[in-house]
Design an enzyme around this catalytic site. Structure first.
Site, PDB file in Angstrom:
ATOM      1  N   ILE A 234     -15.885  63.260  36.677  1.00 58.95           N
ATOM      2  CA  ILE A 234     -15.065  64.409  37.075  1.00 58.95           C
ATOM      3  C   ILE A 234     -13.619  63.970  36.929  1.00 58.95           C
ATOM      4  O   ILE A 234     -13.130  63.144  37.699  1.00 58.95           O
ATOM      5  CB  ILE A 234     -15.367  64.811  38.534  1.00 58.95           C
ATOM      6  CG1 ILE A 234     -16.828  65.258  38.617  1.00 58.95           C
ATOM      7  CG2 ILE A 234     -14.430  65.893  39.000  1.00 58.95           C
ATOM      8  CD1 ILE A 234     -17.249  65.723  39.981  1.00 58.95           C
ATOM      9  N   VAL A 235     -12.985  64.481  35.916  1.00 58.74           N
ATOM     10  CA  VAL A 235     -11.613  64.035  35.671  1.00 58.74           C
ATOM     11  C   VAL A 235     -10.639  64.932  36.414  1.00 58.74           C
ATOM     12  O   VAL A 235     -10.604  66.135  36.209  1.00 58.74           O
ATOM     13  CB  VAL A 235     -11.318  63.996  34.154  1.00 58.74           C
ATOM     14  CG1 VAL A 235      -9.833  63.881  33.897  1.00 58.74           C
ATOM     15  CG2 VAL A 235     -12.034  62.815  33.533  1.00 58.74           C
ATOM     16  N   MET A 236      -9.860  64.299  37.274  1.00 59.18           N
ATOM     17  CA  MET A 236      -8.844  65.039  38.035  1.00 59.18           C
ATOM     18  C   MET A 236      -7.468  64.668  37.458  1.00 59.18           C
ATOM     19  O   MET A 236      -6.923  65.374  36.662  1.00 59.18           O
ATOM     20  CB  MET A 236      -8.926  64.692  39.524  1.00 59.18           C
ATOM     21  CG  MET A 236     -10.271  64.963  40.158  1.00 59.18           C
ATOM     22  SD  MET A 236     -10.717  66.703  40.189  1.00 59.18           S
ATOM     23  CE  MET A 236      -9.522  67.370  41.313  1.00 59.18           C
ATOM     24  N   GLY A 237      -6.954  63.532  37.873  1.00 60.41           N
ATOM     25  CA  GLY A 237      -5.650  63.105  37.353  1.00 60.41           C
ATOM     26  C   GLY A 237      -5.773  62.315  36.069  1.00 60.41           C
ATOM     27  O   GLY A 237      -4.795  62.080  35.364  1.00 60.41           O
ATOM     28  N   ALA A 315       2.089  53.220  42.878  1.00 60.36           N
ATOM     29  CA  ALA A 315       2.434  53.648  41.520  1.00 60.36           C
ATOM     30  C   ALA A 315       3.824  54.278  41.474  1.00 60.36           C
ATOM     31  O   ALA A 315       4.666  54.048  42.344  1.00 60.36           O
ATOM     32  CB  ALA A 315       1.373  54.607  40.989  1.00 60.36           C
ATOM     33  N   LEU A 381     -17.363  64.999  45.641  1.00 49.50           N
ATOM     34  CA  LEU A 381     -16.571  64.845  46.865  1.00 49.50           C
ATOM     35  C   LEU A 381     -15.684  66.082  46.990  1.00 49.50           C
ATOM     36  O   LEU A 381     -14.895  66.382  46.087  1.00 49.50           O
ATOM     37  CB  LEU A 381     -15.710  63.574  46.761  1.00 49.50           C
ATOM     38  CG  LEU A 381     -14.681  63.342  47.849  1.00 49.50           C
ATOM     39  CD1 LEU A 381     -15.351  63.148  49.203  1.00 49.50           C
ATOM     40  CD2 LEU A 381     -13.832  62.113  47.534  1.00 49.50           C
ATOM     41  N   GLN A 746      15.819  43.865  13.430  1.00 52.75           N
ATOM     42  CA  GLN A 746      17.192  43.365  13.596  1.00 52.75           C
ATOM     43  C   GLN A 746      17.700  42.726  12.312  1.00 52.75           C
ATOM     44  O   GLN A 746      18.814  42.240  12.275  1.00 52.75           O
ATOM     45  CB  GLN A 746      17.212  42.290  14.694  1.00 52.75           C
ATOM     46  CG  GLN A 746      16.975  42.792  16.087  1.00 52.75           C
ATOM     47  CD  GLN A 746      16.752  41.655  17.073  1.00 52.75           C
ATOM     48  OE1 GLN A 746      15.638  41.389  17.471  1.00 52.75           O
ATOM     49  NE2 GLN A 746      17.811  40.981  17.494  1.00 52.75           N
ATOM     50  N   ALA A 776      15.382  45.440  21.247  1.00 49.69           N
ATOM     51  CA  ALA A 776      14.918  44.364  20.353  1.00 49.69           C
ATOM     52  C   ALA A 776      14.983  43.021  21.074  1.00 49.69           C
ATOM     53  O   ALA A 776      14.010  42.315  21.179  1.00 49.69           O
ATOM     54  CB  ALA A 776      15.764  44.327  19.094  1.00 49.69           C
ATOM     55  N   GLU A1240      24.507  38.482  25.267  1.00 44.61           N
ATOM     56  CA  GLU A1240      23.587  37.525  25.878  1.00 44.61           C
ATOM     57  C   GLU A1240      24.036  36.862  27.181  1.00 44.61           C
ATOM     58  O   GLU A1240      23.190  36.552  28.022  1.00 44.61           O
ATOM     59  CB  GLU A1240      23.307  36.401  24.868  1.00 44.61           C
ATOM     60  CG  GLU A1240      22.622  36.877  23.610  1.00 44.61           C
ATOM     61  CD  GLU A1240      22.508  35.754  22.606  1.00 44.61           C
ATOM     62  OE1 GLU A1240      21.409  35.286  22.362  1.00 44.61           O
ATOM     63  OE2 GLU A1240      23.560  35.325  22.101  1.00 44.61           O
TER      64      GLU A1240
HETATM   65  C1  LIG Z   1       0.170  53.229  36.084  1.00 44.66           C
HETATM   66  C2  LIG Z   1      -0.742  53.257  37.269  1.00 44.66           C
HETATM   67  C3  LIG Z   1      -0.322  52.679  38.440  1.00 44.66           C
HETATM   68  C4  LIG Z   1      -1.162  52.668  39.539  1.00 44.66           C
HETATM   69  N1  LIG Z   1      -0.721  52.077  40.682  1.00 44.66           N
HETATM   70  C5  LIG Z   1      -1.521  52.083  41.775  1.00 44.66           C
HETATM   71  C6  LIG Z   1      -1.092  51.469  42.982  1.00 44.66           C
HETATM   72  O1  LIG Z   1       0.022  50.947  43.087  1.00 44.66           O
HETATM   73  N2  LIG Z   1      -1.940  51.474  44.025  1.00 44.66           N
HETATM   74  C7  LIG Z   1      -3.174  52.045  43.954  1.00 44.66           C
HETATM   75  O2  LIG Z   1      -3.890  52.027  44.925  1.00 44.66           O
HETATM   76  N3  LIG Z   1      -3.597  52.629  42.838  1.00 44.66           N
HETATM   77  C8  LIG Z   1      -2.811  52.657  41.749  1.00 44.66           C
HETATM   78  N4  LIG Z   1      -3.252  53.230  40.594  1.00 44.66           N
HETATM   79  C9  LIG Z   1      -4.602  53.792  40.564  1.00 44.66           C
HETATM   80  C10 LIG Z   1      -4.598  55.254  40.955  1.00 44.66           C
HETATM   81  O3  LIG Z   1      -4.338  55.389  42.313  1.00 44.66           O
HETATM   82  C11 LIG Z   1      -5.935  55.845  40.615  1.00 44.66           C
HETATM   83  O4  LIG Z   1      -6.108  55.749  39.237  1.00 44.66           O
HETATM   84  C12 LIG Z   1      -5.997  57.297  40.991  1.00 44.66           C
HETATM   85  O5  LIG Z   1      -5.820  57.485  42.324  1.00 44.66           O
HETATM   86  C13 LIG Z   1      -7.286  57.949  40.501  1.00 44.66           C
HETATM   87  O6  LIG Z   1      -7.199  59.349  40.692  1.00 44.66           O
HETATM   88  P1  LIG Z   1      -7.435  60.369  39.488  1.00 44.66           P
HETATM   89  O7  LIG Z   1      -7.439  61.739  40.079  1.00 44.66           O
HETATM   90  O8  LIG Z   1      -6.478  60.173  38.406  1.00 44.66           O
HETATM   91  O9  LIG Z   1      -8.884  59.939  39.035  1.00 44.66           O
HETATM   92  P2  LIG Z   1      -9.652  60.274  37.700  1.00 44.66           P
HETATM   93  O10 LIG Z   1      -9.278  59.287  36.660  1.00 44.66           O
HETATM   94  O11 LIG Z   1      -9.451  61.688  37.346  1.00 44.66           O
HETATM   95  O12 LIG Z   1     -11.137  60.031  38.185  1.00 44.66           O
HETATM   96  C14 LIG Z   1     -11.527  58.785  38.644  1.00 44.66           C
HETATM   97  C15 LIG Z   1     -12.990  58.745  39.051  1.00 44.66           C
HETATM   98  O13 LIG Z   1     -13.200  59.515  40.219  1.00 44.66           O
HETATM   99  C16 LIG Z   1     -14.282  60.401  40.057  1.00 44.66           C
HETATM  100  N5  LIG Z   1     -13.953  61.619  40.784  1.00 44.66           N
HETATM  101  C17 LIG Z   1     -12.745  62.231  40.808  1.00 44.66           C
HETATM  102  N6  LIG Z   1     -12.789  63.281  41.647  1.00 44.66           N
HETATM  103  C18 LIG Z   1     -14.035  63.346  42.132  1.00 44.66           C
HETATM  104  C19 LIG Z   1     -14.697  64.242  43.024  1.00 44.66           C
HETATM  105  N7  LIG Z   1     -14.033  65.255  43.588  1.00 44.66           N
HETATM  106  N8  LIG Z   1     -15.956  64.004  43.306  1.00 44.66           N
HETATM  107  C20 LIG Z   1     -16.637  62.982  42.754  1.00 44.66           C
HETATM  108  N9  LIG Z   1     -16.078  62.124  41.902  1.00 44.66           N
HETATM  109  C21 LIG Z   1     -14.787  62.306  41.585  1.00 44.66           C
HETATM  110  C22 LIG Z   1     -14.401  60.608  38.581  1.00 44.66           C
HETATM  111  O14 LIG Z   1     -15.706  60.932  38.248  1.00 44.66           O
HETATM  112  C23 LIG Z   1     -13.947  59.299  38.024  1.00 44.66           C
HETATM  113  O15 LIG Z   1     -15.033  58.431  37.919  1.00 44.66           O
HETATM  114  C24 LIG Z   1      -2.443  53.267  39.476  1.00 44.66           C
HETATM  115  C25 LIG Z   1      -2.857  53.873  38.293  1.00 44.66           C
HETATM  116  C26 LIG Z   1      -2.028  53.872  37.193  1.00 44.66           C
HETATM  117  C27 LIG Z   1      -2.470  54.511  35.927  1.00 44.66           C
END
Ligand SMILES: Cc1cc2nc3c(=O)[nH]c(=O)nc-3n(C[C@H](O)[C@H](O)[C@H](O)COP(=O)(O)OP(=O)(O)OC[C@H]3O[C@@H](n4cnc5c(N)ncnc54)[C@H](O)[C@@H]3O)c2cc1C
Ligand code: FES
Ligand code: FES
Length: 1308
Positions: A234-237, A315, A381, A746, A776, A1240
């Site tokens: 389930i892709v959210m973010g 993040a 969830l 360069q 560079a 530099e």
């Molecule tokens: C550049 C970067 C920096 C980051 N820095 C931090 C940090 O400092 N600290 C930290 O703790 N985290 C950090 N993260 C991680 C980040 O917190 C998690 O990637 C993020 O919270 C995941 O959420 P999402 O909605 O993008 O998940 P997605 O990538 O959309 O999904 C993640 C997983 O969750 C499952 N899922 C999502 N929603 C549900 C649902 N409702 N029910 C069941 N399953 C579900 C999906 O199936 C998938 O397997 C960082 C990530 C990045 C890319």
């Protein structure tokens, strides 16, 4: 976005959400609340299918030179917030989005908004300046600590640096800025609003060649989809799934991505706590919690407060706005910041499936993915319940990362204790850690055993021992830093202990005695005030003509184009007809014979056109730029991980990269594998050409000195981290074997030469064009040539254009960086601090091939004296040959390493003599006219002047006292203050290497075109060249144009580097302009009131050429290594920097409080650009010496391959106060208008922060009775700081026998 619609303003810097170059604004309309939400997002992680119904604003949509420039774009440019400009569109989008939500933001909001954007050039201060102009009261930090404005209160209660200066005008003028008018912003597209209101809500399905995207819009449809495709994520973010797909090769044939499902966004206040929808973004959760914390009594919001605090550092702003609460929880990353807190907070997860609802606890079983405690297939969830805390219940969050902001925690923790009404006896205790195992770890047994105990010192001691036993980490644990992690685990508990003790005291002062005063600051966050800076420079002579731009703070020529995204970089060029993409296959072994390469599967993939191997390059597979020829491709014996083996050429980038992964290579490992400098010394593995410099009689001097000390310091390497990765496009012209190569380099002459040699054609058939580089720093010289040669070969072979753009990870792996160094020294000195003899050995880790290692080493040896007159000096250097990717030039070229070694030695001498390092520095400095060890004359008047001025402007003496007072009053926090001098010799060591040429045309309409051999890589050389042409030809800058650099217009140009680009090319441009002016003088004098158009026409009519070349033959420099004498440098840049830091002895965190820099830069051609160079270099140096840490496996594999693992300074690392000032200009007869090169020198000044931390650590150790020598290597990371502040906790942790395990990483 970048290609199909050619909106190339949005940049691609990393692909993993870590750099912010791709920031766009997403706007969504909610038909229920009728509200529009604008938020920043990383385009690189945004699946296009997820954007249905959303408006995406890119930098092009904000404003453009063709329509209207937006105030954000104008101010970032005019405040000099751009250098190479590659990060700029992302910066603009972050600020723009903030302003859409908060037209008058606070400085906290601003720094928070920029936390997810990296800039490698500017040092952020000018970007912050630009942002501040939107704040209500821009000059002030608005934090009003103790009710006093920051500008009035001073730092350390001392009078402030006097802001502004009569002789120093501002670098920009706010009066000319366009006002921000929120009513003028683009409105949300009404059609999207209507669509959202009217459209029947039903599941959308997008079907592609390989995958299907399903977007359910109701909970029912979501559950149906989940039942049908139980394996589909389930892709959210997409911030967790996205990086796995991109970097780990995970493939999902079906993706389910719920869209606007109301139940997933629920916010419900119930009797037992707060229920938050799983679909809420982390940014929304932060806002909701902030409101709740305001409204509810403190005792109920303990968990909310702890979660809210972590959300401030988790993040960057973009990721927090994309990532969902549910995605975060379900991902269960080992370093999740929230899961430890939610687990100790007794949260429950509300799940739903076709079978119905159920609740499961967010506990250890769930976090370890125990099947009985996990989501079932088909279950989702929906929401999370976070209970209110109770009276006598306390919750805290802790984390320590490599960098303060936007960095995954090394260790984090959530802790909760419940005492019940009074009593002080532990009734409940929960502790969970992240970063110390494969998932979040709960110290359940320890907590269990502590129940019933009173909250006192004995409990603390027992708790630490129990926790260390339960949360155990093996020596080889992934991620390394094992002892540091063990220490953090109990240091955090100690902080919790202190915090709870303090609260207990306020609640019941009679029963709970509380903390010693000295301990209280352990709980405070590190000194954090908002940024402010000043720049002090001399205004131009009042007699200078107003139209003469020399010496004025002219904005970077491309500034506005950077901010509007109109500046074109190599990969922004439109795709050409028939264009192919090239992807490299690299070795995965450090030292091995290649037994076989199987290309068949890769070749069979659709779209694959060819795979270039060594076989194809027979006879042209090597090229010699400097001393040793270097191979282009290797198919026999590889000597490092990341060596180029072959290159796949395909119809598209995706196909080429997919095929590259299918090339199968069989290796036979070879011995030895030499990775570290120590191993190279043991194996005597050196490149030929030891360098030695000797002055006076060192051995004799050692006999007469009072004391002798011997020591060593190790310094890690550094990644260039230019924001634009290596990029090139080779275009065969179709006739006469001609080829155009567009490249981010360069050194166009080298690209031309290596391509011509590879194609076996004369150089006149190959033209190399460089418009601008996205940074560079020395990394786009040698490696770029090899990559370009192979790309051009493929283009020539197929007669089609070929593009090659490295991914960030590939770039970091292949191209090497700054040389790690080992410095060994023996100093002979008198008890009063005078150093009479210094014997130094430098060892640099050159990697597998020679590249520029000998020159780097040579420069380090020549610059070993830094600012000091050592009457007897010997310095020898060796370049170690190891099985690492070859290291190369990086800003400062050996000096940042050499200088650190010398300064470290001085610091140790000072400690031995019981003197401050600054006193010993001053005592040993060059004074007046003297001689360097290579017998070049030096006038050190300005060095001393810089030092004195820096002492004065930084109020060094007063602040030293204040720091000592602070340290005597605080046990767990210490401050440190340090000042270092700088003597940076500028020059290439040979006259020929300093020659430069230019070509200037005057057209009949009077306009002028300037071309020269220098490359614009952010330093503003083109801007300076136009200033030169404008002064010389006495015409406005607007009349002069510069298109870029090409081997077609200026042949045989030297490499752009070594701080000399503007110096040398400026003299050539000046020469060309003077030639033209001389020719035209008779015409001008005939018609002095005429225009340039009149004069050009008249010249044409009289057959006078309107085109001239200009030339500068180079500074007279030479060096004889046989005699150790010479005049290798053209001149010296002097400076000094004073830095103050505060460290947290329990976590190893440090805060850069203030830095004062004073530089002697002669007559500045453009103070805005020069301040930018100094600050940018300083921040880069600060990163080098404190947080930038490359990690290699014991097998020689580089782990740190992106911004998520390798931390360059971010906006929060900029010293809270940063003051840069120039000495009054002095004459420097042999340079361009008496200016000095500044690209530099500032890097080295970053080590003032290193020594300030050193000072703070020393204070901590002294207080703990540790008076012996202090050995601190670079970079001085949180790990090193914490482990050096030895205390009862560092003594308590288990230590592994060296050799009893294979560590995860090794220092090289
Ligand atoms: C550049 C970067 C920096 C980051 N820095 C931090 C940090 O400092 N600290 C930290 O703790 N985290 C950090 N993260 C991680 C980040 O917190 C998690 O990637 C993020 O919270 C995941 O959420 P999402 O909605 O993008 O998940 P997605 O990538 O959309 O999904 C993640 C997983 O969750 C499952 N899922 C999502 N929603 C549900 C649902 N409702 N029910 C069941 N399953 C579900 C999906 O199936 C998938 O397997 C960082 C990530 C990045 C890319
Ligand atoms: S390219 Fe998207 S964050 Fe780096
Ligand atoms: S200007 Fe920010 S990366 Fe170059």
């Amino acid at each position: 976005m970048r290609f199909p619609v050619q909106l190339t303003g949005t940049k691609y810097g990393c692909g993993g959400g870590g750099c912010g170059a791709c920031t766009v604004m997403i706007s969504r309309y909610n038909p229920i609340t009728k509200r529009i939400r604008h938020y920043p997002a990383n385009a690189c992680l945004l699946p296009i299918c997820s954007l249905h119904g959303a408006a995406v604003t890119t930098v092009e949509g904000v404003g453009s030179t063709k329509a209207r420039i937006h105030p954000v774009q104008e101010r970032v440019a005019k405040c000099h917030g751009t250098q190479c400009g590659f990060c700029t569109p992302g910066m603009v989008m972050s600020i723009y989005t903030l302003l859409r939500n908060h037209p008058e933001p606070t400085l906290d909001q601003l720094t928070d908004a920029l936390g997810g954007n990296l800039c490698r050039c500017t040092g952020y201060r000018p970007i912050i300046d630009a942002c501040k102009t939107f704040c209500k009261t821009s000059g002030c930090c608005q934090s009003k600590e103790n009710g006093v404005c920051c500008l009035d209160q001073g730092i350390n209660e001392l009078p402030e640096f006097e802001e502004g200066n009569k002789t120093s005008p501002k670098l920009f003028s706010e009066e000319e800025f366009l006002p921000l008018d929120p009513t003028q912003e683009l409105i949300f597209p009404p059609e999207l609003m209507i669509m959202a209101e009217k459209q029947p809500q039903r599941t959308r399905v997008f079907v592609g060649d390989r995958m299907t995207w399903i977007s359910p819009v109701t909970l029912k449809e979501l559950l149906e989809a989940k039942v049908k495709y139980p394996q589909a994520p389930i892709v959210m973010g997409n911030t967790s799934v996205g990086p796995e797909v991109r970097f780990k090769g995970t493939f999902h044939p079906v993706i389910i991505s719920p869209d606007c499902i109301e139940e997933l966004s629920v916010v419900n206040h119930a009797d037992d706590g707060l229920t938050l929808g799983a679909g809420l973004s982390l940014a929304q959760v932060k806002e909701i919690l902030a409101e709740v914390i305001q409204k509810l009594p403190e005792e109920k919001t303990q968990t909310y407060h702890a979660v809210w605090k972590h959300l401030g550092t988790l993040a960057g702003c973009q990721i927090r706005n994309m990532a969902s609460l549910g995605g975060h929880i379900v991902s269960r990353h080992l370093d999740s910041d929230l899961n430890p807190l939610l687990a100790v907070g007794n949260c429950t997860l509300n799940l739903l499936s076709k079978e119905g609802e159920r609740q499961i606890p967010l506990n250890e079983q769930f976090l370890t993915k125990c099947p009985s405690a996990d989501l079932k297939p088909g279950e989702i969830l929906v929401s999370v319940n976070i209970p209110y805390s109770r009276k006598w219940e306390f919750v805290s969050a802790f984390r320590q990362a490599q960098r303060q902001q936007n960095a995954l925690a090394i260790v984090n923790s959530g802790m909760r204790v419940f005492f019940g009404e009074g009593g002080g006896i532990i009734r409940e205790l929960s502790i969970a850690y992240g970063g110390v195992g494969p998932t979040t770890i709960c110290a359940k047994n320890s907590c269990q055993q502590l129940i019933g105990r009173p909250w006192n010192e004995e409990m603390l001691d027992a708790a630490c021992r129990l926790i260390l036993d339960e949360v155990s980490l093996p020596g080889w644990a992934p991620g390394g830093k094992v002892e540091f992690k063990r220490t953090l685990v109990i240091s955090f508990f100690f902080k919790f202990y202190l915090k709870v003790s303090q609260i207990l005291k306020t609640m019941d002062p009679v029963r709970y005695p509380g903390l010693a005063d000295k301990y209280e600051s352990a709980l405070e966050d590190l000194h954090s005030r908002n940024h402010w800076g000043t720049s002090k420079y001399q205004d131009v002579d009042p007699k200078q003509l107003p139209q003469d731009p020399i010496g004025r703070p002219i904005m970077h020529l491309s500034g506005i184009k950077h901010t509007t995204g109109e500046a074109i970089y190599c990969d922004d060029m439109p795709v050409l007809d028939g264009e192919l993409f090239l992807a490299f296959v690299t070795s995965s072994r450090a030292h091995a014979e290649i037994v076989s390469i199987d290309l068949s599967e890769a070749l069979s993939l659709p779209g694959v056109v060819d795979i270039v191997t060594e076989e194809d390059l027979r006879g042209v597979n090597s090229f010699c730029l400097l001393i040793e020829p270097e191979k282009l491709l290797e198919t026999q014996e590889v000597s490092c991980v990341g060596q180029l083996v072959c290159a796949v050429v395909a119809d598209s980038e995706v196909q080429a990269k997919r095929a590259a992964k299918r090339v199968k290579i069989v290796y036979q490992d070879l011995e030895p594998v030499i990775l570290t400098i120590e191993e190279a010394i043991r194996h005597h593995s050196f490149f030929q050409g030891e360098r030695k410099l000797e002055y006076g009689n060192v051995d004799e001097a050692f006999k007469v000195v009072d004391q002798i000390l011997e020591g060593e310091i190790h310094m890690g390497g550094q990644e260039h981290f230019y924001m634009e990765t290596q990029s090139m496009l080779a275009v065969p012209k179709g006739e006469d074997q001609e080829m155009d190569v567009y490249v981010s380099s360069q050194f166009p002459k080298y690209i031309q030469a290596i391509v011509a040699s590879t194609l076996k054609v004369p150089a006149n058939k190959i033209m190399c064009h460089v418009k601008r580089l996205g940074g560079a720093f020395g990394g786009k010289v040698t490696k770029t040539g090899i990559l370009a040669a192979i790309t051009a070969f493929a283009a020539n072979k197929h007669g089609r254009p070929v593009r090659c753009i490295l991914e960030r990870g590939e770039d970091m792996l292949i191209t090497g960086g700054r040389h790690p160094y080992l410095g060994k020294y023996k100093a002979g000195f008198m008890n009063d601090g005078r150093i009479l003899a210094l014997d130094v050995e430098h060892y640099c880790n050159g990697g597998a091939t020679l590249d520029e290692s000998l020159f780097v080493l040579e420069t380090g040896v020549l610059k070993v004296d830094n600012a000091y007159k050592f009457p007897n000096l010997r310095c020898q250097g060796w370049a170690c040959k190891t099985n690492l990717p070859s290291n190369t030039a990086l800003r400062g070229f050996g000096f940042p390493q050499s200088g650190l070694i010398t300064e470290n030695c001085i610091t140790e001498v000072a400690a031995k003599c019981g003197l401050s390092p600054e006193k010993v520095r001053m005592m040993n400095m060059y004074k007046e006219i003297d001689q360097t060890p290579y017998k070049q004359e030096i006038d050190a008047t300005n060095l001393i002047q810089c030092w004195k001025e820096c002492m004065a402007t930084s109020s060094y003496s007063l602040r030293k006292v204040a720091v000592e007072k602070f340290n005597s009053e605080n046990y767990w926090k210490k401050k440190g203050l340090a000042m270092v001098p700088l003597k940076f010799p500028v020059g290439f060591g040979s006259t020929a290497a300093c020659q430069a040429a230019a070509l200037v045309h005057i057209y009949l309409d009077g306009s002028v075109l300037v071309t020269h051999g220098g490359i614009e890589m952010g330093q503003g050389v083109h801007t300076k060249m136009i200033q030169v042409a404008s002064r010389e030809l006495r015409m406005p800058m607007s009349n002069v144009h510069l298109r870029g650099t090409s081997t077609e217009t200026v042949p045989n140009a030297n490499v752009s580097g070594a701080s000399l680009v503007a110096d040398l090319n400026g003299l050539a441009v000046k020469d060309a302009c003077q030639t033209l002016l001389k020719r035209l003088e008779p015409i001008i004098s005939k018609n002095p009131k005429g225009t340039w158009k009149d004069w050009a026409q008249a010249a044409f009519d009289e057959s006078i050429s309107l085109s001239a070349t200009g030339y500068f033959r180079g500074y007279e420099t030479h060096m004889n290594w046989e005699t150790g004498e010479g005049h290798p440098f053209a001149y010296f840049v002097f400076g000094a920097a004073c830095s103050e830091v505060e460290i947290d002895c329990l976590t190893g965190a440090h805060k850069n409080i203030r830095t004062d820099i004073v530089m002697d830069i002669g007559h500045s051609i453009n103070p805005a650009l020069d301040v930018g160079q100094i600050e940018g270099a300083f921040i880069q140096g600060m990163g080098l010496y404190t947080i930038e840490e490359l990690k290699y496996s014991p097998q020689g594999v580089l782990f740190t391959r992106g911004p998520d693992q390798y931390k360059i300074p971010a906006v929060s690392d900029v010293p809270t106060e940063l003051h840069v000032s120039f000495l009054p200009p002095s004459q420097n007869s042999n340079t361009l208008y008496s200016s000095k090169g500044l690209g530099e020198p500032g890097v080295f000044l970053g080590c003032s922060v290193f020594f300030a931390i050193h000072d703070a650590v020393r204070a901590a150790r002294q207080e703990r009775g540790l008076l012996g020598p202090l050995k601190l290597d670079s970079p001085l990371t949180p790990e090193k700081i914490r482990m050096a502040c030895e205390d009862k906790f560092t003594k308590m942790i288990p230590r592994d026998e060296p050799g009893s395990y294979v560590p995860w990483n090794i220092p090289v």
